[in-house]
Design an enzyme around this catalytic site. Structure first.
Site, PDB file in Angstrom:
ATOM      1  CG  ASP A   1       4.809   4.959   5.417  1.00 32.83           C
ATOM      2  OD1 ASP A   1       5.014   5.327   6.509  1.00 32.83           O
ATOM      3  OD2 ASP A   1       3.722   4.418   5.066  1.00 32.83           O
TER       4      ASP A   1
ATOM      5  CG  HIS B   1       0.122   7.005   3.899  1.00 33.84           C
ATOM      6  ND1 HIS B   1       1.151   5.814   4.050  1.00 33.84           N
ATOM      7  CD2 HIS B   1      -0.061   7.176   2.584  1.00 33.84           C
ATOM      8  CE1 HIS B   1       1.669   5.616   2.951  1.00 33.84           C
ATOM      9  NE2 HIS B   1       1.148   6.466   1.841  1.00 33.84           N
TER      10      HIS B   1
ATOM     11  CG  HIS C   1      -4.919   3.811   6.300  1.00 36.95           C
ATOM     12  ND1 HIS C   1      -4.938   5.237   6.152  1.00 36.95           N
ATOM     13  CD2 HIS C   1      -3.748   3.472   5.490  1.00 36.95           C
ATOM     14  CE1 HIS C   1      -3.717   5.571   5.916  1.00 36.95           C
ATOM     15  NE2 HIS C   1      -2.969   4.558   5.394  1.00 36.95           N
TER      16      HIS C   1
ATOM     17  CG  ASP D   1       2.162   5.086   7.941  1.00 38.33           C
ATOM     18  OD1 ASP D   1       2.389   4.108   8.008  1.00 38.33           O
ATOM     19  OD2 ASP D   1       1.524   5.578   6.900  1.00 38.33           O
TER      20      ASP D   1
HETATM   21 ZN   LIG Z   1       1.556   4.492   5.479  1.00 36.04          ZN
END
Ligand SMILES: [Zn+2]
Length: 316
Positions: A253, A166, A127, A164
């Site tokens: 995740d 996200h 991120h 991931d």
């Molecule tokens: Zn994540």
């Protein structure tokens, strides 16, 4: 059996949250305990990383941001962004050690001393963009490794696969206009989850148009939906791009048991994705593959997934 390396440093545990937080040192502690218990450490090469060189980090991040981050840690700030990206006094140094971990893995494979490497590092990175850290990420480890490979080893085209749960918004932003790095992210649909980006129409800009590929997945998606994406979306794109090196932003995740998201991958789903990236690396890159840990917050599924991931990479 492949020559597999594991990157780890005990100082990764020094990045400690000042409040209860899912991105905790216990994650990595549990991962290493599992790899030892599963006798995977004795079958792999242990790589102890060093701090990333400033020059290598500056290929991705602004000097001003690095200075801000260093000062914030020295001042004893508890968060970076008044949000949930926490800091402690060690965080700046440990983020350099985390980026250094991705570099160490990339170096070992680029030099040919190892076939593949899994980097058990934290804080995570995907991120973090050029001038801002967010989403538990301070420096973009996988982006630093990609730039390092291009600068120091003359690697041309690099594929980054980010699974991931996200969206890897930081990595996408770093390479948005760069046609030499193909960024693929499969993640829960941004309408439902942080950071709210990674829609299908985000495909890169300028010269980089076409070198970003996002596969947003509806909540509740699982192994079947992911298999279709890997076979019918990622694979044809990689056949066109023809990378020389594969990096993986390996977040765990997206497992059904993870509390931060609503994707329902099973252990077999993670095995499938691992085999898929190995297959792509073998087809196009002489097998060159480095996997870098990102998220994964439920300790039991995290450790089980990583054991499977590492076993598949090792090919015992
Ligand atoms: Zn994540």
């Amino acid at each position: 059996m492949k020559r597999l390396g594991i990157v780890y440093h005990p100082d990764y545990l020094l990045h400690v949250p000042p409040f209860e937080h899912p991105e905790s040192p216990e994650r990595l502690q549990a991962v290493m305990e599992r790899l030892e218990k599963a006798k995977l450490l004795e079958k792999t090469a242990q790589i102890t990383p060093e701090f990333a060189d400033e020059g290598d980090v500056l290929a991705v991040h602004d000097r001003k941001y690095l200075d801000q981050l260093e000062k914030a840690c020295r001042r004893g700030d508890m968060t970076l962004d008044a949000g949930d990206t926490y800091l402690c006094r060690h965080s700046y140094n440990i983020s350099l050690l985390s980026a250094g971990g991705a570099i160490a893995g990339a170096k070992a494979v680029a030099e040919g001393s190892l076939d593949r490497v899994f980097c058990a590092i934290r804080p995570p990175g995907h991120h973090a963009s050029r001038d801002v850290g967010m989403g538990f990420c301070l420096l973009n480890n996988v982006a630093v490794a990609a730039k390092y490979l291009q600068a120091r080893f003359d690697v041309g085209k690099i594929l980054i696969v980010d699974w991931d749960v996200h969206h890897g918004n930081g990595t996408q932003s770093v390479f948005l206009e760069d046609p030499s790095v193909f960024f693929f992210s499969v993640h829960e649909h941004p309408t439902f989850i942080y950071p709210g980006t990674g829609r299908r129409w985000e495909i890169g800009k300028g010269k980089g148009e076409g070198a970003t590929l996002n596969a947003p997945m509806a909540p509740g998606s699982g192994d079947d939906e992911y298999r279709v994406v890997f076979d019918q979306v990622l694979t044809p794109a990689v056949e066109r791009f023809r990378p020389e090196f594969v990096l993986v932003s390996a977040g765990f995740d997206a497992h059904a048991d993870d509390p931060l998201a609503d994707i329902r991958l099973s252990y077999e789903g993670y095995r499938y994705m691992t085999r898929a990236v190995i297959g792509l690396a073998e087809r196009f890159c002489g097998g060159k593959l480095v996997s870098v840990l990102e998220g994964g917050y439920e300790i039991s599924s995290l450790t089980n997934c990583i054991e499977i991931h590492v076993r598949e990479m090792l090919e015992e």
